[in-house]
Design a protein around this motif. Structure first.
Motif, PDB file in Angstrom:
ATOM      1  N   SER A  43      33.568  50.799  11.557  1.00  0.00           N
ATOM      2  CA  SER A  43      33.146  50.611  10.246  1.00  0.00           C
ATOM      3  C   SER A  43      34.445  50.474   9.362  1.00  0.00           C
ATOM      4  CB  SER A  43      32.078  51.840  10.003  1.00  0.00           C
ATOM      5  OG  SER A  43      31.920  51.324   8.819  1.00  0.00           O
ATOM      6  N   GLY A  44      34.063  49.401   8.604  1.00  0.00           N
ATOM      7  CA  GLY A  44      35.047  49.475   7.330  1.00  0.00           C
ATOM      8  C   GLY A  44      34.487  50.281   6.018  1.00  0.00           C
ATOM      9  N   ARG A  45      33.205  51.353   6.602  1.00  0.00           N
ATOM     10  CA  ARG A  45      32.975  51.628   4.827  1.00  0.00           C
ATOM     11  C   ARG A  45      33.862  52.179   4.974  1.00  0.00           C
ATOM     12  NH1 ARG A  45      28.375  53.863   7.439  1.00  0.00           N
ATOM     13  NH2 ARG A  45      27.026  51.981   6.415  1.00  0.00           N
ATOM     14  N   PRO A  46      34.297  53.355   5.634  1.00  0.00           N
ATOM     15  CA  PRO A  46      35.729  54.381   5.256  1.00  0.00           C
ATOM     16  C   PRO A  46      36.371  53.969   4.206  1.00  0.00           C
ATOM     17  CG  PRO A  46      35.082  54.850   7.200  1.00  0.00           C
ATOM     18  CD  PRO A  46      34.331  53.825   6.573  1.00  0.00           C
ATOM     19  N   LEU A  47      36.533  53.033   4.652  1.00  0.00           N
ATOM     20  CA  LEU A  47      38.358  52.029   3.628  1.00  0.00           C
ATOM     21  C   LEU A  47      38.089  51.700   2.480  1.00  0.00           C
ATOM     22  CD1 LEU A  47      40.008  49.835   6.350  1.00  0.00           C
ATOM     23  CD2 LEU A  47      40.166  51.798   5.132  1.00  0.00           C
TER      24      LEU A  47
ATOM     25  N   GLU B 251      50.007  56.275 -10.184  1.00  0.00           N
ATOM     26  CA  GLU B 251      51.127  55.573  -9.273  1.00  0.00           C
ATOM     27  C   GLU B 251      50.376  53.852  -8.752  1.00  0.00           C
ATOM     28  OE1 GLU B 251      54.987  55.418  -6.417  1.00  0.00           O
ATOM     29  OE2 GLU B 251      54.381  57.809  -7.120  1.00  0.00           O
ATOM     30  N   VAL B 252      48.862  54.118  -8.521  1.00  0.00           N
ATOM     31  CA  VAL B 252      48.328  53.500  -7.814  1.00  0.00           C
ATOM     32  C   VAL B 252      47.683  52.585  -8.798  1.00  0.00           C
ATOM     33  CG1 VAL B 252      46.671  52.784  -5.959  1.00  0.00           C
ATOM     34  CG2 VAL B 252      47.642  54.708  -5.779  1.00  0.00           C
ATOM     35  N   THR B 253      47.909  51.406  -8.750  1.00  0.00           N
ATOM     36  CA  THR B 253      47.266  49.902  -9.932  1.00  0.00           C
ATOM     37  C   THR B 253      46.625  49.712  -9.178  1.00  0.00           C
ATOM     38  OG1 THR B 253      48.180  48.394  -9.059  1.00  0.00           O
ATOM     39  CG2 THR B 253      49.237  49.716 -10.772  1.00  0.00           C
ATOM     40  N   SER B 254      45.900  49.118  -8.032  1.00  0.00           N
ATOM     41  CA  SER B 254      44.220  48.774  -7.361  1.00  0.00           C
ATOM     42  C   SER B 254      44.500  49.232  -6.275  1.00  0.00           C
ATOM     43  CB  SER B 254      44.609  47.231  -7.791  1.00  0.00           C
ATOM     44  OG  SER B 254      45.342  46.373  -6.907  1.00  0.00           O
ATOM     45  N   ALA B 255      43.115  48.929  -5.703  1.00  0.00           N
ATOM     46  CA  ALA B 255      42.883  49.078  -4.021  1.00  0.00           C
ATOM     47  C   ALA B 255      41.283  48.239  -3.836  1.00  0.00           C
ATOM     48  CB  ALA B 255      42.447  50.632  -3.738  1.00  0.00           C
ATOM     49  N   ARG B 256      41.741  47.395  -2.344  1.00  0.00           N
ATOM     50  CA  ARG B 256      40.441  46.610  -2.378  1.00  0.00           C
ATOM     51  C   ARG B 256      40.425  46.299  -0.240  1.00  0.00           C
ATOM     52  NH1 ARG B 256      44.325  44.054  -5.330  1.00  0.00           N
ATOM     53  NH2 ARG B 256      45.591  42.084  -4.494  1.00  0.00           N
ATOM     54  N   VAL B 257      39.266  46.095  -0.148  1.00  0.00           N
ATOM     55  CA  VAL B 257      39.196  45.725   1.068  1.00  0.00           C
ATOM     56  C   VAL B 257      38.388  44.040   0.908  1.00  0.00           C
ATOM     57  CG1 VAL B 257      37.279  46.219   3.008  1.00  0.00           C
ATOM     58  CG2 VAL B 257      38.378  48.416   1.329  1.00  0.00           C
TER      59      VAL B 257
ATOM     60  N   ALA C  62      37.640  60.839  -0.806  1.00  0.00           N
ATOM     61  CA  ALA C  62      36.592  59.904   0.373  1.00  0.00           C
ATOM     62  C   ALA C  62      38.534  60.401   1.043  1.00  0.00           C
ATOM     63  CB  ALA C  62      37.085  58.973  -0.415  1.00  0.00           C
ATOM     64  N   HIS C  63      37.997  60.023   2.493  1.00  0.00           N
ATOM     65  CA  HIS C  63      39.319  60.173   3.381  1.00  0.00           C
ATOM     66  C   HIS C  63      38.687  58.719   4.248  1.00  0.00           C
ATOM     67  CE1 HIS C  63      36.709  62.278   5.597  1.00  0.00           C
ATOM     68  NE2 HIS C  63      37.150  61.952   6.242  1.00  0.00           N
ATOM     69  N   ALA C  64      39.406  58.195   4.989  1.00  0.00           N
ATOM     70  CA  ALA C  64      39.558  57.311   6.524  1.00  0.00           C
ATOM     71  C   ALA C  64      40.552  57.489   7.337  1.00  0.00           C
ATOM     72  CB  ALA C  64      39.595  56.200   5.752  1.00  0.00           C
ATOM     73  N   GLY C  65      40.462  56.949   8.366  1.00  0.00           N
ATOM     74  CA  GLY C  65      41.648  57.049   9.673  1.00  0.00           C
ATOM     75  C   GLY C  65      41.910  55.650   9.642  1.00  0.00           C
ATOM     76  N   THR C  66      42.495  55.426   9.798  1.00  0.00           N
ATOM     77  CA  THR C  66      43.577  53.848   9.651  1.00  0.00           C
ATOM     78  C   THR C  66      44.955  53.932   9.915  1.00  0.00           C
ATOM     79  OG1 THR C  66      43.990  52.074   7.949  1.00  0.00           O
ATOM     80  CG2 THR C  66      44.356  53.877   7.493  1.00  0.00           C
ATOM     81  N   GLU C  67      45.527  52.772  10.055  1.00  0.00           N
ATOM     82  CA  GLU C  67      46.594  52.399  10.720  1.00  0.00           C
ATOM     83  C   GLU C  67      47.235  51.584   9.876  1.00  0.00           C
ATOM     84  OE1 GLU C  67      48.766  53.975  13.261  1.00  0.00           O
ATOM     85  OE2 GLU C  67      46.707  55.211  13.633  1.00  0.00           O
TER      86      GLU C  67
ATOM     87  N   LEU D 166      41.528  37.289  11.543  1.00  0.00           N
ATOM     88  CA  LEU D 166      40.183  37.525  11.713  1.00  0.00           C
ATOM     89  C   LEU D 166      39.375  38.835  12.069  1.00  0.00           C
ATOM     90  CD1 LEU D 166      40.700  35.866  15.171  1.00  0.00           C
ATOM     91  CD2 LEU D 166      39.880  35.058  12.997  1.00  0.00           C
ATOM     92  N   ASN D 167      40.534  40.321  10.774  1.00  0.00           N
ATOM     93  CA  ASN D 167      39.542  41.046  10.987  1.00  0.00           C
ATOM     94  C   ASN D 167      39.251  41.064   8.441  1.00  0.00           C
ATOM     95  OD1 ASN D 167      39.644  43.465   9.913  1.00  0.00           O
ATOM     96  ND2 ASN D 167      41.837  44.444  10.814  1.00  0.00           N
ATOM     97  N   PRO D 168      38.023  41.969   9.191  1.00  0.00           N
ATOM     98  CA  PRO D 168      37.350  41.813   7.289  1.00  0.00           C
ATOM     99  C   PRO D 168      37.521  43.021   7.091  1.00  0.00           C
ATOM    100  CG  PRO D 168      35.707  42.268   9.046  1.00  0.00           C
ATOM    101  CD  PRO D 168      37.139  41.742   9.576  1.00  0.00           C
ATOM    102  N   LYS D 169      38.065  43.629   7.455  1.00  0.00           N
ATOM    103  CA  LYS D 169      38.179  45.277   6.751  1.00  0.00           C
ATOM    104  C   LYS D 169      39.394  45.493   6.287  1.00  0.00           C
ATOM    105  CE  LYS D 169      35.491  46.180  10.295  1.00  0.00           C
ATOM    106  NZ  LYS D 169      35.148  46.418  11.947  1.00  0.00           N
ATOM    107  N   ARG D 170      40.646  45.191   5.923  1.00  0.00           N
ATOM    108  CA  ARG D 170      41.895  45.358   5.371  1.00  0.00           C
ATOM    109  C   ARG D 170      41.963  45.770   4.184  1.00  0.00           C
ATOM    110  NH1 ARG D 170      47.474  41.939   5.381  1.00  0.00           N
ATOM    111  NH2 ARG D 170      46.976  41.110   3.373  1.00  0.00           N
ATOM    112  N   LEU D 171      42.021  47.139   3.741  1.00  0.00           N
ATOM    113  CA  LEU D 171      42.546  48.126   2.703  1.00  0.00           C
ATOM    114  C   LEU D 171      44.247  47.475   2.528  1.00  0.00           C
ATOM    115  CD1 LEU D 171      42.248  49.944   0.533  1.00  0.00           C
ATOM    116  CD2 LEU D 171      42.606  51.665   2.572  1.00  0.00           C
ATOM    117  N   ARG D 172      44.292  46.463   1.519  1.00  0.00           N
ATOM    118  CA  ARG D 172      45.041  47.230   0.250  1.00  0.00           C
ATOM    119  C   ARG D 172      45.030  48.290  -0.952  1.00  0.00           C
ATOM    120  NH1 ARG D 172      48.505  41.278  -2.054  1.00  0.00           N
ATOM    121  NH2 ARG D 172      49.397  42.433  -3.759  1.00  0.00           N
ATOM    122  N   ILE D 173      46.912  48.728  -0.430  1.00  0.00           N
ATOM    123  CA  ILE D 173      46.727  49.253  -1.635  1.00  0.00           C
ATOM    124  C   ILE D 173      48.076  49.014  -2.607  1.00  0.00           C
ATOM    125  CG2 ILE D 173      47.352  51.893  -2.674  1.00  0.00           C
ATOM    126  CD1 ILE D 173      46.089  52.799  -0.100  1.00  0.00           C
ATOM    127  N   ASP D 174      47.863  48.647  -3.943  1.00  0.00           N
ATOM    128  CA  ASP D 174      49.353  48.639  -5.204  1.00  0.00           C
ATOM    129  C   ASP D 174      49.704  49.755  -5.409  1.00  0.00           C
ATOM    130  OD1 ASP D 174      49.189  44.999  -5.049  1.00  0.00           O
ATOM    131  OD2 ASP D 174      47.234  45.318  -4.195  1.00  0.00           O
TER     132      ASP D 174
END
Length: 199
Positions: free
Chosen positions: A186-190, A151-157, A22-27, A162-170
């Motif tokens: 779209s938040g689909r790539p995240l 090294e990644v324990t979890s990832a969730r969107v 998977a891949h996503a353009g993000t900041e 006000l932003n429903p599309k935030r990816l948190r990587i632990d």
């Protein structure tokens, strides 16, 4: 951001036999972030300068001081990551969000392979670009940071303010960092990146 045009370039950057899931353009999300790694740490500002720097940041945003910036980020955007200097989140942030002496804008791409989490940075991007500019930016895309998937324990969107599309990587060291896309995208790539990291 057109997500599909980056897939071939990411495929060229991975190791032989490594498959992109998977891949996503993000900041990196706006807000208070982990400090930079120790080798890139900025000099500390004295405590007496804090109040004046906050006021100056609010009155003249082009003049900045680190502590004032951090307080404005905390109030305006919240927390976008945690971790000590040198943690995984700190190193990732330092690789992707360094000072840009050339003043050029670059896009950030997250990619998940069967082995690693990759964070790629494109070449300079122009606001009103021609096809040649886009091709050059794509050709200059490089891996800025990588970590084994272990090294990644979890990832969730999820929602953040006000932003429903935030990816948190632990990460396993307890640090974490958030990534976002603009509200109109779209938040689909995240979500695909989160699923690939946790699946």
């Amino acid at each position: 951001m057109d997500e599909t045009r980056y897939l071939d370039r990411i495929g060229q950057l991975v190791e032989p036999g490594e498959q992109v899931r998977a891949h996503a353009g993000t900041e990196i999300g706006g807000g208070l972030k982990p400090p930079p790694p120790p080798d890139a740490a900025a000099p500390e500002v004295s405590g007496r300068a804090t109040v004046s720097s906050v006021l100056l940041n609010l009155l003249t945003p082009l003049v900045t001081w680190d502590r004032g910036d951090r307080l404005v980020d905390l109030i305006g955007w919240g927390i976008a990551g945690r971790g000590a200097a040198g943690s995984a989140a700190s190193r990732l942030r330092g690789a992707v969000d360094p000072a840009r002496p050339d003043g050029q804008l670059r896009h950030t791409l997250l990619a998940v392979t069967d082995r690693r989490l990759l964070v790629c940075v494109t070449g300079p991007v122009k606001l009103l670009s021609k096809r040649e500019d886009d091709e050059r930016s794509l050709a200059e895309t490089r891996i800025a940071w990588a970590a084994p998937r272990a090294e990644v324990t979890s990832a969730r969107v999820g929602w953040h303010r006000l932003n429903p599309k935030r990816l948190r990587i632990d990460f396993t060291d307890g640090s974490w960092l958030a990534f976002t896309v603009p509200i109109a995208e779209s938040g689909r790539p995240l979500r695909a990146v989160a699923a690939a990291l946790t699946g």
